[in-house]
Design an enzyme around this catalytic site. Structure first.
Site, PDB file in Angstrom:
ATOM      1  N   LEU A  10      51.737  44.006  13.565  1.00 56.53           N
ATOM      2  CA  LEU A  10      52.357  43.173  12.986  1.00 56.53           C
ATOM      3  C   LEU A  10      53.344  42.595  14.953  1.00 56.53           C
ATOM      4  CD1 LEU A  10      55.465  44.112  10.286  1.00 56.53           C
ATOM      5  CD2 LEU A  10      52.893  42.566  10.375  1.00 56.53           C
ATOM      6  N   LYS A  24      55.258  38.793  24.614  1.00 59.50           N
ATOM      7  CA  LYS A  24      55.625  40.409  24.677  1.00 59.50           C
ATOM      8  C   LYS A  24      54.544  41.139  24.335  1.00 59.50           C
ATOM      9  CE  LYS A  24      58.153  42.503  21.495  1.00 59.50           C
ATOM     10  NZ  LYS A  24      59.311  42.641  20.647  1.00 59.50           N
ATOM     11  N   GLN A  74      51.636  33.960  11.274  1.00 58.65           N
ATOM     12  CA  GLN A  74      52.384  33.772  10.394  1.00 58.65           C
ATOM     13  C   GLN A  74      52.816  32.557  10.097  1.00 58.65           C
ATOM     14  OE1 GLN A  74      55.949  36.819  10.469  1.00 58.65           O
ATOM     15  NE2 GLN A  74      56.683  36.495   8.877  1.00 58.65           N
ATOM     16  N   GLY A 145      66.731  50.712  11.147  1.00 61.93           N
ATOM     17  CA  GLY A 145      66.331  51.676   9.728  1.00 61.93           C
ATOM     18  C   GLY A 145      67.614  52.867   9.480  1.00 61.93           C
ATOM     19  N   GLU A 160      68.902  48.802   6.189  1.00 63.97           N
ATOM     20  CA  GLU A 160      68.901  47.794   7.833  1.00 63.97           C
ATOM     21  C   GLU A 160      70.429  47.811   8.295  1.00 63.97           C
ATOM     22  OE1 GLU A 160      66.624  47.054   9.166  1.00 63.97           O
ATOM     23  OE2 GLU A 160      65.049  47.502   7.665  1.00 63.97           O
ATOM     24  N   HIS A 349      41.474  56.366  61.699  1.00 63.94           N
ATOM     25  CA  HIS A 349      43.145  55.676  61.836  1.00 63.94           C
ATOM     26  C   HIS A 349      43.026  54.651  61.183  1.00 63.94           C
ATOM     27  CE1 HIS A 349      43.187  60.052  63.593  1.00 63.94           C
ATOM     28  NE2 HIS A 349      42.060  59.748  63.915  1.00 63.94           N
ATOM     29  N   ASN A 363      31.442  58.109  62.672  1.00 66.98           N
ATOM     30  CA  ASN A 363      33.144  58.104  62.708  1.00 66.98           C
ATOM     31  C   ASN A 363      33.115  56.206  63.785  1.00 66.98           C
ATOM     32  OD1 ASN A 363      35.185  58.519  64.587  1.00 66.98           O
ATOM     33  ND2 ASN A 363      34.294  60.372  64.355  1.00 66.98           N
ATOM     34  N   ALA A 366      39.579  54.693  65.392  1.00 64.57           N
ATOM     35  CA  ALA A 366      40.628  53.903  65.426  1.00 64.57           C
ATOM     36  C   ALA A 366      41.111  53.452  65.688  1.00 64.57           C
ATOM     37  CB  ALA A 366      41.889  54.744  65.902  1.00 64.57           C
ATOM     38  N   ARG A 426      33.115  44.485  77.851  1.00 66.75           N
ATOM     39  CA  ARG A 426      34.727  45.197  77.594  1.00 66.75           C
ATOM     40  C   ARG A 426      34.716  44.124  78.893  1.00 66.75           C
ATOM     41  NH1 ARG A 426      34.913  51.443  78.473  1.00 66.75           N
ATOM     42  NH2 ARG A 426      35.087  50.482  76.009  1.00 66.75           N
TER      43      ARG A 426
END
Ligand code: UD1
Ligand code: MG
Length: 451
Positions: A10, A24, A74, A145, A160, A349, A363, A366, A426
């Site tokens: 139901l 729901k 329903q 109930g 009920e 890291h 590897n 970090a 760099r």
């Protein structure tokens, strides 16, 4: 006796107290809708056919349910008895050949197939009860109930709350909602239900069966199973109960959890034997963790596969499409998305690895990251086995870094690097002796002039 079991779920209630655009029964508990939990339970006991009763307003519920069951509508919510009667087109012929119809509620996700099969077993007893009800004793019987028993101990009535006298309200034994009904008389009995001002109680079947000289029975279950969800608070309670169940299943399967109450699992989380899960770990959908892997505190995983002996976290995030190889280490503040991290890789890291492959034993230093998004498209980074990616390297995809290559710390890498090559990007470093001292002196003079 051959097994003839049909199930009715139901799910036509409006669920207004959820205050949600989502019907729901489609709200998830541990990542799976309540309706799907109940469907799984009835499938487990081999019920066939399964009919889901839905509201005309809930097209989406019909779509979900129709994948696994027959769906009926329903027309108006005139009560649980009316809802079961609205399956007449789908089930009346089936029922005429006998068997058992199991009725469950779509908003009780904790219902277990064990309790449902207890209902079926009781229904098949030699004295052939017309109705077997799932009973329980809640701490607070509230709106449930109440079950009234005859002097011989058989079930006589369900009353009920709306119709209950103070004496009835003091009864502790309640109706959990699910029931097993003799199919051969079910529709006859449904048509005899008294109309309580446009509310047809399914629970009236007990009175009707007794009047017809049939007997009714009760099987008991743990109160947690009958917990219905009517509001967000009820949903949180159901989630909590489901988590308790899932954690227990994981630990029974050989998983160590130091603080299980803080670990959140999904219905499909697969944790192998000797996996260790630290505190505050969250498993989203589709996570598999293989034997002996360690998931440290505060990690968040979803749609990820963690191989044997790998170590994740603390504070790691594995996002969708991640595969972590055997014995790989993914450390703190490392985020991985849609990436294949091969065995024995170390990314310990502060990294982001997205849309990438990292070859075995590489590897990742970090702070190194893949720049996988160019503002329009996602691009791929392929990092070779045993390579070394220096700290704070920025790998700008699309990019291929060869096996054994070394990337200098801080490099912004925009072009491919061959096997075993060193790449350093760099600015040239410059030193000026005594510069700091002169700077401080100048500041002191400036300050004095201002004062
Ligand atoms: C019902 C039982 C009560 C029991 C309790 C257990 C009846 C009359 N009462 O009460 O004895 O203790 O469950 O939780 O059965 N539904 C429909 N169509 C309707 C009305 C309801 O499909 O017209 C569905 C709802 O979506 C829900 C289920 O039936 O899944 C139960 O309905 P609900 O209104 O929650 O029944 P209760 O009042 O809780
Ligand atoms: Mg209810």
């Amino acid at each position: 006796m051959s097994e003839r079991i049909a199930a009715i779920i139901l799910a036509a209630g409006m669920g207004t107290r959820m205050k949600s655009a989502l019907p729901k029964v489609l709200h998830p508990v541990a990542g799976k809708s309540m309706l799907e939990w109940v469907l799984d339970a009835v499938v487990d006991i081999n019920a066939e056919p399964i009919v889901v009763v839905t509201s005309p307003a809930h097209k989406f519920v019909r779509e979900v349910a129709s994948k696994r069951a027959v769906v009926t509508v329903q027309d108006s919510p005139l009560g649980t008895g009316h809802a079961v009667l609205s399956t007449a087109n789908e089930l009346e012929d089936w029922c005429s050949c006998g068997g058992t119809v199991l009725v469950c509620f779509g908003d009780t996700p904790m219902i277990s197939s064990h309790s449902l099969s207890n209902l079926i077993i009781a229904r098949k007893k030699i004295d052939n009860p017309a109705v077997v009800v799932l009973g329980f004793e809640p701490e607070d019987p509230a709106l449930y109930g109440r079950l009234l028993f005859a002097p011989d101990g058989t079930l006589e009535r369900i009353i009920e709350v709306r119709d209950a006298t103070p004496r009835v309200l003091s009864i502790k034994k309640c109706n959990g909602g699910a029931m097993a009904i003799d199919a051969s008389v079910m529709f006859d009995m449904l048509r005899q239900i008294n109309d309580k001002t446009n509310n047809f109680y399914l629970t009236d079947l007990v009175r009707i069966a007794r009047l017809a000289g049939r007997y009714c029975d009760v099987v008991n279950c743990n109160p947690v199973e009958t917990q219905g969800v009517d509001s967000r608070i009820g949903l949180a309670r159901a989630e909590n109960a489901m988590q308790v169940r899932l954690r227990a299943l994981a630990m029974d399967g050989g998983v160590t959890m130091n603080a299980p109450d803080t670990v959140f699992l999904s219905h499909d989380t697969k944790l192998a034997q000797d996996v260790t899960v630290g505190p505050h770990v969250v498993f989203g959908l589709k996570v598999v963790v293989e034997q002996g892997a360690q998931i440290y505190a505060f990690s968040h995983l979803e749609n990820a596969h963690v191989n044997v002996g790998a170590s994740i976290g603390p504070y790691a995030r594995l996002r969708s499409g991640t595969r972590i190889g055997a014995s790989a280490h993914i450390g703190n503040f490392v985020e991985v998305k849609n990436a294949e991290i091969e065995s024995s890789v170390k990314a310990n890291h502060l990294s982001y690895i997205g849309d990438a492959r990292v070859g075995s034993a590489a590897n990742i230093g970090a702070g190194a990251i893949t720049c996988n998004y160019d503002g329009i498209n996602k691009q791929y980074t392929n990092i070779g086995a045993e390579s070394f990616i220096g700290s704070n390297a920025v790998l700008i995809a699309p990019l291929m870094i060869g096996d054994g290559a070394v990337i200098g710390a801080g490099s912004a890498v925009t072009s491919n690097v061959n096997n075993d090559e060193l790449l350093v990007v760099r600015g040239k470093s410059k030193t000026i002796p005594g510069w700091g001292k002169r700077l401080r002196k100048r500041h002191v003079i400036n300050k004095k002039t201002k004062d």
